[in-house]
Design an enzyme around this catalytic site. Structure first.
Site, short mmCIF file in Angstrom:
data_model
loop_
_atom_site.label_atom_id
_atom_site.label_comp_id
_atom_site.label_asym_id
_atom_site.label_seq_id
_atom_site.Cartn_x
_atom_site.Cartn_y
_atom_site.Cartn_z
N HIS A 185 -3.33 9.88 -0.68
CA HIS A 185 -3.28 8.60 -1.40
C HIS A 185 -3.01 8.81 -2.88
O HIS A 185 -2.17 8.15 -3.46
CB HIS A 185 -4.62 7.88 -1.25
CG HIS A 185 -4.69 7.03 -0.03
ND1 HIS A 185 -5.66 6.09 0.17
CD2 HIS A 185 -3.91 6.98 1.06
CE1 HIS A 185 -5.47 5.50 1.33
NE2 HIS A 185 -4.41 6.03 1.89
N GLU B 42 0.84 -1.21 0.00
CA GLU B 42 0.00 0.00 0.00
C GLU B 42 0.87 1.26 0.00
O GLU B 42 1.71 1.44 0.88
CB GLU B 42 -0.93 -0.02 1.22
CG GLU B 42 -1.94 1.09 1.17
CD GLU B 42 -3.07 0.93 2.19
OE1 GLU B 42 -3.45 -0.21 2.49
OE2 GLU B 42 -3.56 1.96 2.67
C1 MEV Z 1 -6.48 2.53 4.52
O1 MEV Z 1 -5.60 1.47 4.24
C2 MEV Z 1 -6.69 2.68 6.01
C3 MEV Z 1 -7.76 3.68 6.43
O2 MEV Z 1 -8.99 3.37 5.77
C4 MEV Z 1 -7.90 3.58 7.92
C5 MEV Z 1 -9.06 4.35 8.49
O3 MEV Z 1 -10.05 4.60 7.79
O4 MEV Z 1 -8.99 4.66 9.71
C6 MEV Z 1 -7.40 5.07 5.99
#
Ligand code: MEV
Length: 432
Positions: free
Chosen positions: A376, A79
């Site tokens: 992201h 990721e």
């Molecule tokens: C993504 O890998 C993780 C999140 O969805 C965690 C969250 O929503 O607390 C960003």
């Protein structure tokens, strides 16, 4: 769909298996299963029917301050945002004094289930603990020499079936201890049947990890939490609210805890640990009161001088080892542990909860301010640039152009790449 692979696939060599796979699936490039001969051989040692290995990115999240020590944390993950988010949060947390960790038992519990046990079997077993301990003493001798070993046996009846359940606690020190504990409980089978007049249904470790609980705590001045135009005190208030939502709503808690595991699992993977054991223990612990909840807690605290602190805590089981299993033989796992200064298992577990809490603070901060996509997509841009054909320095230039335009599709990448090339930019990087 290609042809089925032959039943004796597992008996062949890796090269033969690769030929069979390629033959059964025309167009498949079997060298993509890994090109490093030593790793191919190691994979064959580690699992059955291997055809190679999967290479995942491994990065280092820097700037952690854990129990007063500076720590750089190796994380293996596919990721894009995980390492950047860890580093971002670790720096903010360090400014507030860093992570303080507590807990650190290293006990793995083995379970033995017995049917048709005599009514007084529970008491008989517990009264004969010394006999049981001596039965497995040879298996535990090496562990005892390392300060671990037998820590006791408990018995209870399952409420519905009435089956007898025995739980044997073994301190496995720096090993996660699955193999050792499984050997111990299997070895006790005969004695348990004799003492209980029953039949052992099964004997296996429990992955609940409730004697491996670790806690990380942070205290961050709210003034340093400002983000995306939102003042620090308001960001802190929203983080507490977001966490409260994840304690109340199981569907949100799953995503919240997934974010925590972005850090914990990535460290487990980098160090050659059993990621499924860590995940199973974490999610079971999250639902220990009957409802699945956030593993973290946050609150606001006022200091005597009137300034405010955001206090955060992550508490969860962390069944990680620093010896045994894949850890001892996988060169990347060994290098990751060396990068961490060769910690013992309890210290590694403390680093894991710190990485989990850092991930969570980073995620919540982004979610309650500018949203998660902005960061992201910025990181995602390099992937899209790669898919569009950008290599080396070109990749960075194309990603920067995409970020500047706020466009992250493949077409945007192709256009940016054509532009970079028409300007003659980054040829050197591309050739590298
Ligand atoms: C993504 O890998 C993780 C999140 O969805 C965690 C969250 O929503 O607390 C960003």
């Amino acid at each position: 769909m290609g042809d089925r692979l032959p039943g004796d696939f597992r008996k062949s060599t890796v090269d033969e298996r690769r030929h069979m796979v390629a033959g059964a699936h025309p167009g498949l490039d079997a060298t993509a299963f890994g090109r490093d001969d030593e790793m191919v051989e190691l994979a064959d040692v580690m699992v059955e029917s291997s055809v190679g290995y999967l290479a995942l990115p491994l990065g280092v999240a820097t700037g952690f301050l854990i129990d007063g020590e500076r720590v750089d944390v190796p994380l293996a993950t596919e990721e894009p945002s995980v390492i950047a988010a860890s580093t971002y949060a670790a720096r903010i947390i360090a400014r507030g004094g860093g992570f303080e960790t507590t807990g650190g038992e290293t006990i793995t519990t083995g379970q033995i289930y017995v049917e048709h046990a005599a009514p007084d079997a529970d008491q008989r077993i517990v009264a004969h603990e010394e006999r049981l301990r001596l039965t497995v003493a040879p298996l535990l001798a090496a562990m005892e020499a390392r300060g671990g070993g037998w820590r006791g046996i408990r018995s209870c009846r399952l409420p519905d079936s009435g089956l007898l359940r025995l739980e044997v606690d073994i301190d496995t020190r720096d090993a996660m201890g699955a193999n050792l504990v499984n050997s111990v409980v299997e070895h006790l089978r005969q004695d348990v049947e004799a003492l209980s007049s029953g039949r052992v249904v099964m004997a296996i470790l429990s992955n609940a990890g409730t004697r491996r609980i670790r806690r990380a705590r942070i205290a961050v001045p709210v003034s340093i939490l400002a983000r995306g135009g939102v003042p620090g005190p308001e960001v802190a208030r929203r983080i507490v609210l977001a966490n409260d939502i994840a304690r109340e709503d199981p569907a949100r808690a799953v995503t919240h805890n997934k974010g925590i595991m972005n850090g914990v699992t990535a460290l487990a993977l980098a160090t050659g640990n059993d990621t499924r054991a860590v995940e199973a223990a974490a999610h079971a612990y999250a639902s220990r009161d009957g409802t699945y909840r956030a593993l973290t807690r946050y609150r606001l605290d006022e200091r005597p001088d009137g300034s405010r602190l955001l206090r955060g805590e992550l508490e969860m089981p962390v069944p990680l080892g620093t010896v045994g299993g894949a850890i001892g033989i996988h060169p990347t796992a060994r290098a990751s542990l060396a990068l961490l200064g060769d910690p013992d298992a309890a210290t590694l577990a403390g680093i894991a909860v710190s990485a989990g809490l850092a991930q969570n603070l980073a995620a919540l901060t982004a979610l309650v301010t500018e949203g998660i996509q902005r960061g992201h997509m910025g990181l995602h841009a390099e992937r899209v640039a790669w898919v569009a054909g950008a290599r080396g320095e070109e990749r960075r230039l194309v990603a920067a152009a995409m970020r500047a335009r706020g466009e992250y599709g493949t077409n945007a990448a192709k256009e940016a790449l054509a532009e970079v090339r028409s300007q003659g930019g980054a040829r050197k990087g591309a050739e590298r």
